[in-house]
Design an enzyme around this catalytic site. Structure first.
Site, PDB file in Angstrom:
ATOM      1  N   LYS A 107       0.842  -1.194   0.000  1.00  0.00           N
ATOM      2  CA  LYS A 107       0.000   0.000   0.000  1.00  0.00           C
ATOM      3  C   LYS A 107       0.879   1.247   0.000  1.00  0.00           C
ATOM      4  O   LYS A 107       1.876   1.322   0.722  1.00  0.00           O
ATOM      5  CB  LYS A 107      -0.928   0.009   1.218  1.00  0.00           C
ATOM      6  CG  LYS A 107      -1.981  -1.091   1.215  1.00  0.00           C
ATOM      7  CD  LYS A 107      -2.960  -0.935   0.062  1.00  0.00           C
ATOM      8  CE  LYS A 107      -4.083  -1.963   0.145  1.00  0.00           C
ATOM      9  NZ  LYS A 107      -5.002  -1.858  -1.016  1.00  0.00           N
ATOM     10  N   ASP A 165       0.295  -0.289  -4.576  1.00  0.00           N
ATOM     11  CA  ASP A 165      -1.124   0.024  -4.766  1.00  0.00           C
ATOM     12  C   ASP A 165      -1.471   1.351  -4.106  1.00  0.00           C
ATOM     13  O   ASP A 165      -1.409   1.482  -2.884  1.00  0.00           O
ATOM     14  CB  ASP A 165      -1.970  -1.106  -4.167  1.00  0.00           C
ATOM     15  CG  ASP A 165      -3.463  -0.850  -4.317  1.00  0.00           C
ATOM     16  OD1 ASP A 165      -3.842  -0.001  -5.142  1.00  0.00           O
ATOM     17  OD2 ASP A 165      -4.241  -1.509  -3.612  1.00  0.00           O
ATOM     18  N   GLU A 207      -0.367  -0.735  -9.191  1.00  0.00           N
ATOM     19  CA  GLU A 207      -1.806  -1.010  -9.124  1.00  0.00           C
ATOM     20  C   GLU A 207      -2.582   0.292  -8.959  1.00  0.00           C
ATOM     21  O   GLU A 207      -2.362   1.035  -8.001  1.00  0.00           O
ATOM     22  CB  GLU A 207      -2.143  -1.954  -7.966  1.00  0.00           C
ATOM     23  CG  GLU A 207      -3.636  -2.236  -7.858  1.00  0.00           C
ATOM     24  CD  GLU A 207      -3.999  -3.265  -6.799  1.00  0.00           C
ATOM     25  OE1 GLU A 207      -5.203  -3.463  -6.566  1.00  0.00           O
ATOM     26  OE2 GLU A 207      -3.087  -3.877  -6.219  1.00  0.00           O
ATOM     27  N   LYS A 257     -13.675  -8.349  -8.199  1.00  0.00           N
ATOM     28  CA  LYS A 257     -14.190  -8.420  -6.840  1.00  0.00           C
ATOM     29  C   LYS A 257     -15.703  -8.570  -6.869  1.00  0.00           C
ATOM     30  O   LYS A 257     -16.402  -7.860  -7.590  1.00  0.00           O
ATOM     31  CB  LYS A 257     -13.791  -7.167  -6.051  1.00  0.00           C
ATOM     32  CG  LYS A 257     -12.280  -7.052  -5.872  1.00  0.00           C
ATOM     33  CD  LYS A 257     -11.894  -5.870  -5.004  1.00  0.00           C
ATOM     34  CE  LYS A 257     -10.386  -5.849  -4.768  1.00  0.00           C
ATOM     35  NZ  LYS A 257      -9.956  -4.709  -3.927  1.00  0.00           N
ATOM     36  N   ASP A 315      -7.840  -1.998 -10.454  1.00  0.00           N
ATOM     37  CA  ASP A 315      -8.753  -2.463  -9.409  1.00  0.00           C
ATOM     38  C   ASP A 315     -10.045  -1.646  -9.450  1.00  0.00           C
ATOM     39  O   ASP A 315     -11.019  -2.044 -10.086  1.00  0.00           O
ATOM     40  CB  ASP A 315      -8.084  -2.362  -8.042  1.00  0.00           C
ATOM     41  CG  ASP A 315      -8.995  -2.825  -6.905  1.00  0.00           C
ATOM     42  OD1 ASP A 315     -10.123  -3.278  -7.171  1.00  0.00           O
ATOM     43  OD2 ASP A 315      -8.574  -2.742  -5.736  1.00  0.00           O
TER      44      ASP A 315
END
Length: 367
Positions: free
Chosen positions: A163, A193, A218, A265, A241
Site C-alpha cells: 500500500k 497500490d 496497481e 471483486k 482495481d
C-alpha cells in the site's frame, strides 16, 4: 424448491492491524452483512458482503434497505438457474451491486447444495488444487513494511501488495517498494497500490525510481486514462482495481493498455454471476486475474476461492483469504492458508457453515 425466508445479520469485523491507504483511507473496524436464504426444502444458502469506507460507491448501512427493497423479488425464486433472477433484480433495482452480490452468492450456495456439487464445479470445473495468495501490507514506515513482508515470506507467501500514498510523498513510496523488494529478494511479485490516491506526477516519479526493481503498479490514479499515462511513462506493468467494475470498463482498460492484471471483486460486479462473465472477457483479453472481494470474512472468502479454483489455467494471478485479516471468523470450517497457498472448501455449495452464535441477533427477517 423456492426461497421462502430471508434473514440478514450485521457483524463488526476488526482488522488485526489498521490498514492505511492513500488519501486518508483506512480499514480498521468495518461492518459486514451476512444473508441466509432459506427454501421450502430446508436448504439454506449463505452470502456475505463487506463494503469498506471510501473505496467504492457502496454503503454498508445501505445493504439492509436494498435487501428489504428486493425481498418481494427474492422470495419465490427457484435457485437452480441464477442468471435469470439476477437479471430480473437488475431491472427491479438499478445499481446497488454490492447488495445484489450478497443475494447472488446465497443463490449459488443453494444451487450447489441442491445439486450436491461444490461451487467450483458449477462455475466451470476445478482447474487447480490450490491457489497462490498475495499478502497486503499496510502503508506505514518503510522498515515496518519490510518486516511485515519478511514475516509473510516466511509463511510461504510469494506475492506482495504494498500500500502506498498515505503521506503523498513519492520518495517515501519509492523507499517502501525498494525495501519490500530487498526484504523478499528477486522473484516474488511485488506491486505498489495507491487505491486511486496518486497524481500522474507522483506515480510517475515513484515508478521511475523503482523501475529497475521488477515492480508492478496497481491503480495509481482515479481514471484509466491517467493510469495509462503512468504506464506509458514508466514502462511498468499495471493492475487495475477500482477502475474495473463491468464489461465496458474492462474493454476500456484493455484498449488503453493498462490491463496487465485486474482485481475482479464480487461486490464490484454484483456477485458470482456477473464475475463469471467478467472472467470470460478478461481471459479473452489476455489479462491475469486477482479473484477476491473488497473485504469480509469466511463466506465471501469461500466464494472467492471457488471462483479462483475454476479460473482457466494461465489466467489466475492470485487470490486472497480475506478472513485471515479480520476477527471474528464467521465460519470455523473455512480453509486456512498453507505455505502461501489456499484451496477451496470441500462440500456442496460454498462448503462453509456460519456459526450462528457469532452472527448474533438478525437485523432483518422476512418471509
Amino acid at each position: 424448491m423456492k426461497v421462502t425466508r430471508i434473514t440478514l445479520w450485521s457483524v463488526d469485523l476488526t482488522s488485526h492491524e489498521t490498514y492505511y491507504m492513500a488519501e486518508g483511507k483506512t480499514c480498521d473496524t468495518v461492518k459486514t452483512h451476512v444473508l441466509c436464504l432459506e427454501t421450502d426444502t430446508g436448504l439454506k444458502g449463505w452470502g456475505e458482503v463487506c463494503p469498506i469506507p471510501h473505496y467504492l460507491p457502496a454503503f454498508a448501512d445501505g445493504v439492509p434497505s436494498a435487501v428489504r427493497e428486493m425481498a418481494p423479488e427474492i422470495l419465490g425464486i427457484t435457485p437452480t438457474g441464477i442468471d435469470a433472477p439476477m437479471r430480473k433484480l437488475d431491472g427491479f433495482l438499478q445499481g446497488h451491486l454490492a447488495a445484489k452480490s450478497i443475494v447472488d452468492m446465497a443463490l449459488w450456495d443453494l444451487y450447489g447444495k441442491a445439486t450436491n456439487l461444490p461451487l467450483y464445479q458449477l462455475l466451470g470445473g476445478r482447474t487447480r488444487r490450490d491457489m497462490p495468495l498475495y499478502h497486503s501490507i499496510t502503508c506505514v514506515a518503510a522498515d515496518d513494511m519490510a518486516r511485515i513482508a519478511k514475516e509473510a515470506y516466511a509463511t510461504g507467501i510469494r506475492q506482495f501488495q504494498v500500500k502506498l500514498g498515505a503521506d503523498a510523498d513519492w520518495e517515501a513510496d519509492a523507499e517502501r517498494l525498494t525495501k519490500v523488494r530487498e526484504a523478499v529478494g528477486r522473484g516474488p511479485l511485488v506491486y505498489g497500490d495507491w487505491n486511486c490516491g496518486a497524481t500522474k506526477l507522483q506515480a510517475t516519479r515513484t515508478g521511475r525510481a523503482v523501475a529497475h526493481l521488477d515492480i508492478m503498479l496497481e491503480q495509481p490514479c482515479k481514471t484509466l486514462e491517467d493510469c495509462a499515462a503512468v504506464r506509458q511513462t514508466t514502462g511498468l506493468p499495471m493492475k487495475i482495481d477500482e477502475g474495473a467494475y463491468d464489461l465496458a470498463s474492462l474493454m476500456q482498460a484493455a484498449e488503453l493498455g493498462v490491463l496487465d492484471a485486474v482485481a475482479l471483486k464480487l461486490s464490484k460486479f454484483g456477485g458470482l454471476s456477473a464475475m463469471r462473465r467478467a472472467r470470460d472477457l478478461t481471459v479473452h483479453l489476455g489479462a491475469e486475474i486477482c479473484a477476491e472481494c473488497t473485504w469480509g470474512s469466511d463466506i465471501v472468502t469461500a466464494a472467492s476461492l471457488h471462483f479462483a479454483a475454476s479460473t482457466p489455467h494461465g489466467a489466475l494471478l492470485n487470490t486472497c483469504d480475506l478472513s485471515s485479516y479480520v476477527a471474528p471468523r464467521i465460519a470455523p470450517d473455512c480453509p486456512p492458508r498453507e505455505n502461501g497457498r489456499i484451496a477451496p472448501p470441500d462440500g456442496a455449495g460454498l462448503g462453509v457453515t456460519p456459526d450462528i452464535d457469532r452472527l448474533g441477533t438478525p437485523i432483518l427477517e422476512l418471509d
